[in-house]
Structures are given as structure tokens and as C-alpha cells.
Design an enzyme around this catalytic site. Sequence first.
Site, mmCIF file in Angstrom:
data_model
loop_
_atom_site.group_PDB
_atom_site.id
_atom_site.type_symbol
_atom_site.label_atom_id
_atom_site.label_comp_id
_atom_site.label_asym_id
_atom_site.label_seq_id
_atom_site.Cartn_x
_atom_site.Cartn_y
_atom_site.Cartn_z
ATOM 1 N N SER A 1 25.124 31.617 61.403
ATOM 2 C CA SER A 1 26.566 31.845 61.242
ATOM 3 C C SER A 1 27.113 32.505 62.496
ATOM 4 O O SER A 1 26.744 33.633 62.847
ATOM 5 C CB SER A 1 26.824 32.745 60.042
ATOM 6 O OG SER A 1 28.177 33.155 60.076
ATOM 7 N N HIS B 1 27.028 27.297 61.420
ATOM 8 C CA HIS B 1 27.922 27.636 60.303
ATOM 9 C C HIS B 1 29.132 28.391 60.854
ATOM 10 O O HIS B 1 28.988 29.380 61.567
ATOM 11 C CB HIS B 1 27.138 28.501 59.311
ATOM 12 C CG HIS B 1 27.861 28.833 58.048
ATOM 13 N ND1 HIS B 1 28.003 27.934 57.011
ATOM 14 C CD2 HIS B 1 28.490 29.974 57.632
ATOM 15 C CE1 HIS B 1 28.672 28.506 56.020
ATOM 16 N NE2 HIS B 1 28.986 29.745 56.381
ATOM 17 N N ASP C 1 32.545 30.346 59.811
ATOM 18 C CA ASP C 1 33.219 31.036 58.705
ATOM 19 C C ASP C 1 34.691 31.210 59.019
ATOM 20 O O ASP C 1 35.048 31.944 59.938
ATOM 21 C CB ASP C 1 32.572 32.416 58.503
ATOM 22 C CG ASP C 1 31.236 32.300 57.807
ATOM 23 O OD1 ASP C 1 31.189 31.694 56.733
ATOM 24 O OD2 ASP C 1 30.236 32.800 58.365
ATOM 25 N N MET D 1 38.328 32.504 57.755
ATOM 26 C CA MET D 1 38.907 33.454 56.785
ATOM 27 C C MET D 1 40.397 33.620 57.030
ATOM 28 O O MET D 1 40.839 33.618 58.184
ATOM 29 C CB MET D 1 38.231 34.813 56.959
ATOM 30 C CG MET D 1 36.722 34.746 56.845
ATOM 31 S SD MET D 1 36.015 36.374 57.056
ATOM 32 C CE MET D 1 34.264 35.982 56.852
ATOM 33 N N HIS E 1 32.966 26.501 56.792
ATOM 34 C CA HIS E 1 33.115 27.153 55.484
ATOM 35 C C HIS E 1 34.514 27.754 55.412
ATOM 36 O O HIS E 1 34.778 28.785 56.020
ATOM 37 C CB HIS E 1 32.014 28.223 55.361
ATOM 38 C CG HIS E 1 32.102 29.074 54.141
ATOM 39 N ND1 HIS E 1 31.386 30.246 54.005
ATOM 40 C CD2 HIS E 1 32.802 28.929 52.992
ATOM 41 C CE1 HIS E 1 31.646 30.786 52.826
ATOM 42 N NE2 HIS E 1 32.522 30.014 52.204
ATOM 43 N N MET F 1 37.165 29.788 53.821
ATOM 44 C CA MET F 1 37.466 30.831 52.825
ATOM 45 C C MET F 1 38.974 31.031 52.840
ATOM 46 O O MET F 1 39.494 32.018 53.361
ATOM 47 C CB MET F 1 36.711 32.112 53.192
ATOM 48 C CG MET F 1 35.232 32.040 52.881
ATOM 49 S SD MET F 1 34.276 33.290 53.735
ATOM 50 C CE MET F 1 33.895 32.393 55.236
ATOM 51 N N MET G 1 27.334 31.246 47.246
ATOM 52 C CA MET G 1 27.483 32.517 47.954
ATOM 53 C C MET G 1 26.538 33.541 47.335
ATOM 54 O O MET G 1 26.555 33.754 46.115
ATOM 55 C CB MET G 1 28.923 33.034 47.865
ATOM 56 C CG MET G 1 29.955 32.240 48.638
ATOM 57 S SD MET G 1 29.581 31.974 50.391
ATOM 58 C CE MET G 1 29.365 33.641 51.009
ATOM 59 N N ASP H 1 24.293 31.487 51.371
ATOM 60 C CA ASP H 1 25.033 32.163 52.433
ATOM 61 C C ASP H 1 25.304 33.607 52.037
ATOM 62 O O ASP H 1 25.991 33.864 51.053
ATOM 63 C CB ASP H 1 26.363 31.396 52.639
ATOM 64 C CG ASP H 1 27.230 31.966 53.741
ATOM 65 O OD1 ASP H 1 26.774 32.862 54.481
ATOM 66 O OD2 ASP H 1 28.378 31.493 53.864
ATOM 67 N N GLY I 1 23.405 37.624 53.347
ATOM 68 C CA GLY I 1 22.217 38.458 53.211
ATOM 69 C C GLY I 1 20.919 37.682 53.290
ATOM 70 O O GLY I 1 19.894 38.118 52.767
HETATM 71 C C1 DX5 Z 1 30.367 35.833 54.456
HETATM 72 C C2 DX5 Z 1 30.156 34.592 55.287
HETATM 73 C C3 DX5 Z 1 28.776 34.444 55.775
HETATM 74 C C4 DX5 Z 1 28.325 35.536 56.709
HETATM 75 C C5 DX5 Z 1 26.858 35.733 56.473
HETATM 76 O O1 DX5 Z 1 31.731 35.902 54.161
HETATM 77 O O2 DX5 Z 1 30.473 33.440 54.517
HETATM 78 O O3 DX5 Z 1 28.551 33.176 56.357
HETATM 79 O O4 DX5 Z 1 28.541 35.235 58.055
HETATM 80 O O5 DX5 Z 1 26.443 36.826 57.213
HETATM 81 P P1 DX5 Z 1 25.042 37.535 56.974
HETATM 82 O O6 DX5 Z 1 23.991 36.515 57.202
HETATM 83 O O7 DX5 Z 1 25.068 38.632 57.996
HETATM 84 O O8 DX5 Z 1 25.060 38.051 55.556
HETATM 85 ZN ZN ZN Z 2 29.845 31.342 55.304
#
Ligand code: DX5
Ligand code: ZN
Length: 221
Positions: free
Chosen positions: A12, A37, A39, A41, A71, A73, A142, A180, A182
Site C-alpha cells: 500500500s 494498492h 488508498d 480517501m 481502493h 474509500m 477490511m 487489508d 494490519g
Molecule cells: C486503511 C487502508 C490500508 C492501509 C493499510 O484505510 O485501506 O490499505 O494502507 O496499512 P497497514 O498495512 O499499515 O495497516
Molecule cells: Zn486499502
Amino acid sequence: MLPPYPPLLNPSLLAGDHAALAASAARVSDLGLTWLHLDIMDGHFVPNLSFGPETLHALRKAGNKLFFDTHLMLEEPQRYIEAFAKAGSNLISIHIEPGYDHRATLARIRELGCQCGIVLNPGTGPEYIEGLLPLVDLVLVMTVQPGFGGQPFRRDMLGKIRQIDAWRRERGLRYRLEVDGGVDLATATECRAAGADVFVAGTSFFRAPDQPGFVSAFAKL
Ligand code: DX5
Ligand code: ZN
């Protein structure tokens, strides 16, 4: 029975260097990986902002050829899919939670020449996406509440992963099953056992002291 997909590590870019995103993305290609990936937002669906289509376009202009797994969001993803398709996305995933026409938006993503995915937040049960499964190339579960990188993995999501994998096998569907949030080597091992095959890794990838070692460990999951 169809064989399971091999494990795919999907870094990511959110955890990359935001002053040098092209270099962070190039590092992913240099390690021999194939997916990235992204992200996106909007400060409404999630309480944070990241980057937009212009950033993807700039990465393409800089020569990046990775498979862009985008992705979204967003509260109103249907308003932005065209911009992301034009900017170089290969796959666009949309969340099930906001109220808009999910089916039409998935169909439009396909029409724009991209693969499509559906995403569920930790609080959303798998039954909410069950009817959409024949329409998608990927289901993203998620394993944290979206919005921020670096959060702890939610082990209570493993049952949902198992269910979505079971539906895939029972119904002869071929969507990828992505996790996705942690995700590191230990939590990815648990997700793999539950049926996941695409592993988004932000913090664990970009902070790994031995990135080539990290990549080869994932390939053996
Ligand atoms: C969370 C994102 C993830 C995030 C994951 O909102 O969708 O893709 O980047 O980050 P890590 O791998 O650090 O949890
Ligand atoms: Zn993501």
C-alpha cells in the site's frame, strides 16, 4: 476443483514516502512485485485524506507499470471511477456501505476497461455482498476500520474471510480474496489459512528492514 490462487503481496503506497511516491512505487517494481494498492480517501467516508487520480496519472507518466489496485474509500465513488480509470487504474474497488447503485457502478467500472471489486468494513456482514459475488473480480475484506495505516489486525475478521472463500469454492466463482489492514507475515499466515490470496501490506512492507526477505517469505505463504 479449481486450484487456489498463489499468494500475492500488494504493497500500500499510503505507507510510502509522500514526498517521493514515484520512488516508493518503483521500489515495489524493483523487488519483482506486480501489484500496487492505492488508498483513496475523501474525508467523509473515512476521517482522512490521501491522494487522487492526478497522483496515479503522475506515477504512470513516471513509467510505473504495476497493476494499480485502487481502493476507493469514498461516500460517492460513482462520481470518480471514470477519473481513476483514465488515470491508469487496472482494478477499482468500491465499498458496499454507502448508499448508491452498487451494481451499476461495478458494471460501469468494467465498461471503462478495469476489473472491479467490492469492499466490506469490519462491521459489515458478508451477507451484504453475497448477491454481488458473481459480478466482481475481487472481494476486499477490511481487517481494520479504514482511514489510517498502522492499525492492529482484527482477528475477528477471519470467520468472514472463511465464509467468502467457501462461497467462492461452492459456487465455482473466481474472484480474488484480498485482506487489508494490519497485515504482516504472521497475520497474513492466518488470513492465508482462512482462504485469502491477496495481501495488502503498508507499514509492514515499507518499514521492513529486509524487503527482499519479506517479499520471498510472502511468496511461500
Ligand atoms: C486503511 C487502508 C490500508 C492501509 C493499510 O484505510 O485501506 O490499505 O494502507 O496499512 P497497514 O498495512 O499499515 O495497516
Ligand atoms: Zn486499502
